[in-house]
Design an enzyme around this catalytic site. Sequence first.
Site, PDB file in Angstrom:
ATOM      1  N   GLY A  86       0.878  -1.278  -0.032  1.00  0.00           N
ATOM      2  CA  GLY A  86       0.161  -0.195  -0.225  1.00  0.00           C
ATOM      3  C   GLY A  86       0.845   1.081  -0.122  1.00  0.00           C
ATOM      4  NE  ARG A  87      -3.038   6.487   0.270  1.00  0.00           N
ATOM      5  CZ  ARG A  87      -4.366   5.985   0.820  1.00  0.00           C
ATOM      6  NH1 ARG A  87      -4.353   4.951   1.645  1.00  0.00           N
ATOM      7  NH2 ARG A  87      -5.461   6.234  -0.145  1.00  0.00           N
ATOM      8  CB  ILE A  88       3.117   2.183   4.671  1.00  0.00           C
ATOM      9  CG1 ILE A  88       2.381   3.472   5.462  1.00  0.00           C
ATOM     10  CG2 ILE A  88       4.401   2.294   5.361  1.00  0.00           C
ATOM     11  CD1 ILE A  88       1.957   2.774   6.608  1.00  0.00           C
ATOM     12  CB  ILE A 107       7.252  -1.128  10.611  1.00  0.00           C
ATOM     13  CG1 ILE A 107       7.110  -1.343   9.090  1.00  0.00           C
ATOM     14  CG2 ILE A 107       8.604  -0.941  11.032  1.00  0.00           C
ATOM     15  CD1 ILE A 107       5.865  -0.583   8.397  1.00  0.00           C
ATOM     16  NE  ARG A 167      -2.317  -1.450  13.861  1.00  0.00           N
ATOM     17  CZ  ARG A 167      -1.852  -0.136  13.782  1.00  0.00           C
ATOM     18  NH1 ARG A 167      -0.620  -0.325  13.581  1.00  0.00           N
ATOM     19  NH2 ARG A 167      -2.709   0.635  13.816  1.00  0.00           N
ATOM     20  CD  GLU A 205       1.459  -3.120  19.908  1.00  0.00           C
ATOM     21  OE1 GLU A 205       1.366  -1.991  19.561  1.00  0.00           O
ATOM     22  OE2 GLU A 205       2.315  -3.633  19.051  1.00  0.00           O
ATOM     23  CG  HIS A 219       2.783   0.503  17.830  1.00  0.00           C
ATOM     24  ND1 HIS A 219       1.908  -0.269  18.027  1.00  0.00           N
ATOM     25  CD2 HIS A 219       2.893   1.434  16.746  1.00  0.00           C
ATOM     26  CE1 HIS A 219       1.202  -0.313  16.945  1.00  0.00           C
ATOM     27  NE2 HIS A 219       1.561   0.649  16.407  1.00  0.00           N
TER      28      HIS A 219
END
Length: 328
Positions: free
Chosen positions: A156-158, A238, A240, A269, A287
Amino acid sequence: MTKPRILVTRAVFPDVVERLKQYFDVEANPEDAIYTKAELIAKLQDKDGVYTTPSTGMSEDVIQACPRLKAICNMAVGFNNIDVAAATRAGIMVTNTPDVLNETTADFAWALLLSTARRVTESEHYLRAGQWQKWRYDTLLGMDIHGATLGILGMGRIGQAIARRSMGFDMRVIYHNRSRLDEQREARANNARYVGKEELLRTADHLILALPYSPEVHHTIGAAELAMMKPSATLINIARGGIVDDAALIVALKANRLAAAGLDVFENEPAFDPGFLDLSNVVLTPHIASASEPTRRAMADCAAANLIAALTGATPPNILNPEVTSKV
């Protein structure tokens, strides 16, 4: 005219709370208490909207117990803490904060990748412990980034922002995604090549996970997938917690079936498997991939703008369930 009432579930920048007070009767949480489910439900009984963070669980039973709610606005791009389907059934608008954190999160993916491949954390511990007594040819040998094959799961964008950064390292980029990117976006992402998941796992020298969490992708990386990866490979998460089977990853790292891992997210977490603490070949961060001040401020402002729109009769710019219309 009485202002709508909202709850801000966690501490946030004070100026953002002041902005919200221009439109709403605000119950803020400057002490940053973590509400139990019962406390959250009690606080939401007289609220029209709620400003949430990923630690605020808006499950179906919470949503059903809060019939006055009209909007849930999450200060995050991810929204697996919210049952969007249940909110939609209840006629509640749900929003997130996409785009504003893409570049910062991509930066941090590279920080983790470089730290993991070049054993930066381990080296610092070695130095601080007084173990550095002389130069040796084999001291803390790591893996190269330049010229290596970068694998990205979730484009996706990331993921695309991560791939663009690889150009400076002269890397080859392969990726797997639910659907293939068009040719133009592949070209901008350092001529990324679409491959099947198995080829991605077997070929990547460094694998970065950048896919959103959903029940369908739970433990997408488990023992079988880790076994497909090169023993010299690194794994960076990075995305989830829950996408990786943390227990299986610990076993693989302990047995050196994987060179190293860099993790910003974990199952359950802020609790996490203490087995990670016994390993030297893992870089652990709490996180913080989006934790630059400009980006966190942009996220906070975006969530506020969504909530203001939702409760003043407008369509929020980042609505996740556009089939729900304003009840204002």
